[in-house]
Design an enzyme around this catalytic site. Structure first.
Site, short mmCIF file in Angstrom:
data_model
loop_
_atom_site.label_atom_id
_atom_site.label_comp_id
_atom_site.label_asym_id
_atom_site.label_seq_id
_atom_site.Cartn_x
_atom_site.Cartn_y
_atom_site.Cartn_z
N LYS A 1 -10.23 0.16 -2.50
CA LYS A 1 -10.14 0.02 -1.06
C LYS A 1 -10.36 1.35 -0.36
O LYS A 1 -9.48 2.21 -0.36
CB LYS A 1 -8.77 -0.55 -0.67
CG LYS A 1 -8.57 -0.66 0.85
CD LYS A 1 -7.22 -1.28 1.20
CE LYS A 1 -6.96 -1.21 2.71
NZ LYS A 1 -5.60 -1.70 3.05
N ASP B 1 0.85 -1.19 0.00
CA ASP B 1 0.00 0.00 0.00
C ASP B 1 0.89 1.24 0.00
O ASP B 1 1.42 1.63 1.03
CB ASP B 1 -0.92 0.01 1.24
CG ASP B 1 -1.99 -1.08 1.18
OD1 ASP B 1 -1.81 -2.07 0.43
OD2 ASP B 1 -3.00 -0.94 1.89
N LYS C 1 -6.78 3.20 -3.44
CA LYS C 1 -7.19 3.24 -2.04
C LYS C 1 -7.35 4.70 -1.63
O LYS C 1 -6.57 5.55 -2.04
CB LYS C 1 -6.12 2.53 -1.21
CG LYS C 1 -6.30 2.58 0.29
CD LYS C 1 -5.21 1.73 0.98
CE LYS C 1 -5.19 1.96 2.48
NZ LYS C 1 -4.10 1.24 3.14
#
Lengths: 512, 302, 287
Positions: free
Chosen positions: B238, B139, B202
């Site tokens: 996400k 991430d 995300k």
């Protein structure tokens, strides 16, 4: 990686879809094969609908002069909800006498402030009974509970709230003029927004000091009769509001009654013209809110996803039973294909079904007659050579339902492009230049409302000036507010309802 | 192999704020009851990236969290485990070990998370370290300063290089939408990330307020939809931060269902970056089964 | 024998900025108040009405999109031109039978009334437009817009002032009009076309026909391309006919029976508003 992320869940048995690697893969989005929403019906247990209703005249439910009744049907189940009186000219006369008496004896003697307080009371009681009214509206008219709960009823209360405040401020409404009430108003409302249209009519009329006789539509009379109970509950003086039920003949008796000073009608252009003709040579004031064939113009520089949502709201709100519906989509050529693809995807997510289910997006068509009419137009569209797209989802077997429908390959000369269908049916035309868009938009006898979608401010102002319609929604559609005047150009009507402008039809102006 | 045309990121795709928010508000009106609710609660549980990202994180804490990830509620072994755990690079090895023999992934934040205020080389090293430690998913954060400056190529290159450094690991690109402010920026950052090779986009680090919001998520889902249409490539989504209640997670799932459809309703394509959400989902699931409202004391907090 | 034979004026119509005769070629004698013939006027037909409406419609787009300031300037220019021809119009009114004093007063009132309405063009949208505080996140405003082609039917109560008092508010608001001049005394109205012609008023904005009312008002009020009718004839049958015809295409109708055209109460912006539509525009507010 796919293997590693595979979950041992009970729910997801299938292998998650593999990444398509080529744009040639089937790029269809699938909205319905997984996770269907369970039924979420609004309970109608506590709703009270009487077995039969009389007219509401002079503060009381009053038996009709003749023993003629009609039935109100739940269009989603085809079951009878209630019986109600079919008003005759005698009934109308009785109501007019009550209204005249109330006008002379009480209502016109009351100060604006006190009038306003009654109207505020009504607004509050509508808010208190909002849930029951919403459920009834959905049962009687077929509209989704989401809309009756979030739009119709709250807005109806808001209109009363707004106009209540005008009652003691009329001296500020029209520069250089004092106002006096018109007198007794005859009001005839349609079946698409029963209580909301009632509020558009009654709230300004009462605020300006008039008394009223209102006739709800014969397919949706119940909330108006509930409103009669609210008037009594609010302690409104007898005869200030009278509700006479019935169909066209009852309406005609109102229009032609000699002691009515003003007629307000919302409905079809066809009937509007008949009313206007009947009033010829009389001194009666009138306002007409009639039909439309709203153009919804999408330019290629629009925010596309929001435009898609706007198109959906424009035509599928209330099953398309909206006079200002954006029923003609005009798309700039460059984005037409992309937009229509997105639109179809979005249409697939519309849930058609039980109006009382909180997840329903498109409810029942209001009546059998209207259902027939829409079906006829679908046939006409196909026979005119248009390409028809309807969504895949199911519709209930019982009741009157119509799938969201899109017609492409249509031309300005097609009947489905020219005539008001009043159903969930959208036609799509393309254009190249702004001028062409405006020309197509205005190429209709109607002029009620239209939409413009572009990110460019200067274009919005130019095009909105050119579109001949009473409402222009720019980068939005089908928004209503009590402060916002509404009404049509050309054959879409005469006069405005809502806002300061909405007072004008209910007053006579005197030199101050 | 078809070539993909990279759009000119200086061209802004217009997004109408009010329109986005109205759409979300309408989607929030979906009423999720009965079987559909149970199905969604379990689905949401299976989509969680159970997260701990604190300076004081200890190995013990990570190991315990991994236990929770495997079996979220001991008395209900039938319930799904979460999708992944999300930790700092230095905790990856610990998590990896604790999750041995499961399908649960280990995700690691990297690239000088959360601010991203470090030289490119540091970010690459950070990423490689996490991957070497066994991270299945990375991430990363984008350099918001460069983005807001209009240096879109910088962002593109940064993501592309990190992607390369990821090797087989999945790359999630954190846009930190709370710092981008406008939906148009969110859309642009989403597009840059996807064209540069992101497997997931995300919303947030969870360190900035606002973190994930539904309108932001909708804008990103619409970007994913357009990217899919234009390239045929599916990208995952996400939202992270601020999603604490089961009800919220169901609303997020509605967004996915009605924007992208059924194909995205799996942990492979959709995740929740959250921690306290897990227990609220569990409480709701048990409530659905037993008909009795639950007390947090009965649910383990790891 | 007089020293010089007077050159008599041929009265034609004023349509599209030109002075055509009736397509029928017919005229009718116009008498003064003592019953003496003073001229012949065109006896316009249904076809003349049709042509005039078509001409007016083509002028609508241009006129309604002129700036308010420009329309005000042009109305003011009309007043200037009329002032310059005060003597001509006074004499013409005298010829029709008015006393000199009354004739002069009618012309002067006409000039002043033009100026009155000239001043309104850029003010009535401010007075009657609104910004509406809607509850949602939208900017919402309403502004008046011209309704379109207005048919103006004049009775015989005045020669010039009735035309000015009806035409001025109609065109001040961006409409175009087709005027049926007072049947018995059409000359001043027809001559007024010359003033318009000299005043930068685009051709077609004001069209003036003469003739027998009974022969033309049916066509004018029924014409689908007319959006509104302003009628000053106070006759129940005429009113009913106009109202009924109006219903064919949902026209706006204003009956304006006037006892004295010199009445100051005719100077008010509501006469402009009667021929305006309210357009309400919504737009979201957000970054």
């Amino acid at each position: 990686m796919a293997d590693q992320t595979q979950q041992n869940t009970a729910e997801i048995k299938d292998e998650p879809s593999k990444k398509p690697t080529s744009p040639n893969a089937d790029l269809k989005l699938d909205f319905n094969s997984f996770w269907e929403y369970s039924a979420a019906p609004e309970s109608s247990d506590f709703v009270e609908i009487r077995k039969s209703y009389d007219h509401y005249i002079n503060g009381n439910f009053t038996a009709p002069e003749k023993d003629r009744t009609m039935k109100s049907i739940n269009p989603a189940t085809e079951e009878v909800l209630t019986e109600f009186a079919e008003g005759t000219s005698e009934d109308v006369d009785k109501a007019v006498k009550a209204a005249r008496k109330a006008y002379n004896k009480t209502w016109s003697k009351l100060s604006g402030r006190e009038r306003g307080k009654y109207i505020y009371r009504i607004a509050r009681i509508i808010q208190e009974k909002a849930r029951e009214l919403a459920i009834i509206e959905s049962m009687d008219g077929g509209k989704p509970i989401r809309e009756s709960r979030d739009v119709d009823i709250p807005l109806a209360a808001a209109y009363f709230f707004y106009y209540a405040g005008w009652a003691d401020k009329l001296d500020y409404a029209f520069p250089g003029r004092k106002t006096e009430p018109v007198g007794v108003c005859g009001q005839i409302i349609p079946w698409n927004f029963p209580l909301l249209m009632l509020s558009w009519k009654i709230a300004p009329a009462l605020a300006a000091g008039n008394t009223v006789i209102l006739k709800p539509a014969e397919s949706t009379p119940i909330t108006a009769l509930k409103f009669a109970e609210i008037c009594s509950e609010a302690g409104l003086p007898d005869g200030v509001v009278n509700i006479v039920t019935g169909a066209g003949q009852t309406g005609s008796a109102i229009v032609n009654h000699p002691d009515i000073d003003k007629i307000a009608f919302t409905g079809s252009t066809e009937v509007g013209k008949i009313i206007q003709k009947s009033l010829a040579g009389t001194d009666k004031k009138f306002t007409l809110e009639l039909g439309g064939k709203g153009p919804n113009i999408v330019f290629e520089d629009a925010s596309v996803d929001q435009a898609v949502e706007g198109i959906i709201n424009a035509i599928f709100f209330n099953q398309g039973h909206v006079c200002c519906a954006g029923s003609r989509l005009l798309v700039q050529e460059g984005i037409a294909e992309r937009l229509i693809g997105k639109l179809k995807d979005r249409m697939e997510t519309l849930i058609v079904g039980d109006p009382l289910d909180k997840n329903t997006d498109v409810g029942a068509i209001n009546s059998k007659a209207q259902h027939e009419r829409i079906k006829e137009y679908l046939d006409i569209g196909v026979s005119e050579g248009a390409t028809m797209f309807q969504t895949n989802g199911s519709v209930p077997e019982k009741g009157y339902f119509c799938k969201p429908t899109l017609f492409t390959d249509v031309g300005q000369s097609n009947r489905i492009v020219q005539e008001e269908i009043f159903g969930p049916v959208l036609t799509v035309q393309t254009f190249r230049t702004p001028e062409e868009a405006v020309q197509k938009a205005n190429n209709t006898p109607y002029g009620l409302a239209g939409g413009i979608w572009t990110d460019k401010g200067s274009k919005i102002f130019k095009v909105s000036q050119k579109v001949r319609s009473g409402v222009v929604w720019a980068n939005t559609y089908n928004k209503f507010d009590p402060t916002s005047p509404f009404g049509g150009y050309k054959e879409s009507g005469v006069g405005r309802e809502g806002g300061l402008h909405g007072l004008y039809p209910y007053v006579n102006l005197l030199p101050s | 192999m078809n070539t993909i045309t990279i759009p000119d990121f200086n061209q802004t795709i217009p997004i109408d704020k009010i329109g986005v928010e109205e759409r979300v508000s309408r989607l929030n009106k979906r009423s999720i009851k009965k079987e559909s609710k149970m199905q969604a609660l379990k689905l949401a549980l299976s989509m969680i990236d159970l997260t701990t990202l604190e300076g004081k994180d200890s190995e013990g804490k990570v190991i315990q969290m991994c236990r929770k990830a495997r079996v979220p509620h001991a008395s209900r072994p039938d319930l799904p485990s979460v999708a992944a755990v999300c930790v700092y690079p230095t905790m990856v090895a610990t998590a990896k070990k604790a999750l041995e023999g499961t399908n649960i992934n280990v995700a690691s934040v990297s690239t000088a998370f959360p601010s991203g205020m470090a030289p490119r080389q540091v970010k690459l090293d950070d990423t490689r370290f996490a991957v070497d430690q066994g991270a299945d998913e990375i991430d990363m954060v984008i350099s918001r300063g460069e983005f807001l400056k209009g240096n879109y190529n910088y962002i593109f290159d940064e993501i592309a290089e990190i992607k390369e450094a990821c090797g087989d690991a999945h790359l999630k690109v954190i846009l930190e939408t709370g710092e981008l402010e406008t939906y148009e920026n969110v859309r642009k950052a989403s597009d840059i990330a996807m064209y540069a090779g992101a497997d997931f986009i995300k919303t947030s680090t969870g360190k900035i307020s606002p973190a994930a919001t539904q309108p932001v998520t909708l804008v990103m889902l619409e970007a994913i939809r357009d990217f899919y249409r234009d390239t045929g490539i599916m990208v995952g989504m996400k939202p992270a931060g601020g999603i604490r209640k089961a009800k919220q997670s169901l609303q997020y799932l509605v967004l996915v269902k009605e924007t992208l459809g059924a194909a995205w309703l799996t942990p492979e394509w959709y995740r929740f970056g959250a921690s306290s959400l897990t227990n609220d989902l569990l409480m709701q699931i048990i409530k659905q089964d037993t008909g009795v409202y639950q007390n947090p004391d009965y649910f383990s907090e790891d | 024998m007089p020293d010089r034979i007077e050159v008599l004026k041929t009265y034609k119509t004023y349509v599209g900025g030109n002075f055509p005769r009736s397509e029928s070629g017919r005229t009718y004698p116009v008498n003064n108040r003592d019953g003496e013939n003073i001229a012949n006027a065109c006896r316009c037909t249904r076809k003349d009405v049709r042509d005039a409406v078509g001409t007016a419609r083509s002028a609508f787009g241009g006129w309604s999109s002129r700036s308010a300031y420009n329309r005000g300037q042009i109305l003011y220019r009309i007043a200037e031109m009329l002032e310059g021809r005060k003597d001509q119009f006074t004499e013409e009114l005298e010829k029709a039978g008015l006393k000199r004093k009354d004739a002069l007063r009618e012309v002067e009132l006409s000039i002043d009334r033009l100026i009155y309405f000239a001043g309104w063009t850029d003010k009535y949208p401010q007075v009657f437009g609104t910004v509406n505080p809607v509850a949602s996140s939208h900017f919402n405003f309403s502004s008046p817009e011209a309704t379109g082609v207005v048919g103006i039917i004049l009775d015989d109560s005045s020669n010039l002032l009735s035309l000015i008092s009806t035409m001025a508010p109609v065109i001040a608001g961006g409409n175009v009009c087709v005027v049926i001049a007072p049947e018995k005394q059409p000359l001043s109205a027809i001559s007024f076309g010359e003033v318009l012609h000299a005043s930068d008023v685009p051709g077609g904005v004001v069209n003036i026909l003469s003739g027998f009312r009974d022969e033309v008002i049916d066509t004018l009020s029924g014409h689908m391309n007319v959006n509104a009718v302003l009628n000053t004839v106070d006759n129940p049958e005429v009113r009913k006919l106009i109202d009924e015809n109006a219903s064919i295409s949902v026209k706006r109708v204003k009956h304006l029976p006037v006892e004295s055209w010199s009445d100051e109460s005719l100077e008010n912006p509501y006469l402009i508003i009667d021929f305006q539509e309210t357009k309400t525009t919504w737009h979201p507010v957000g970054v």
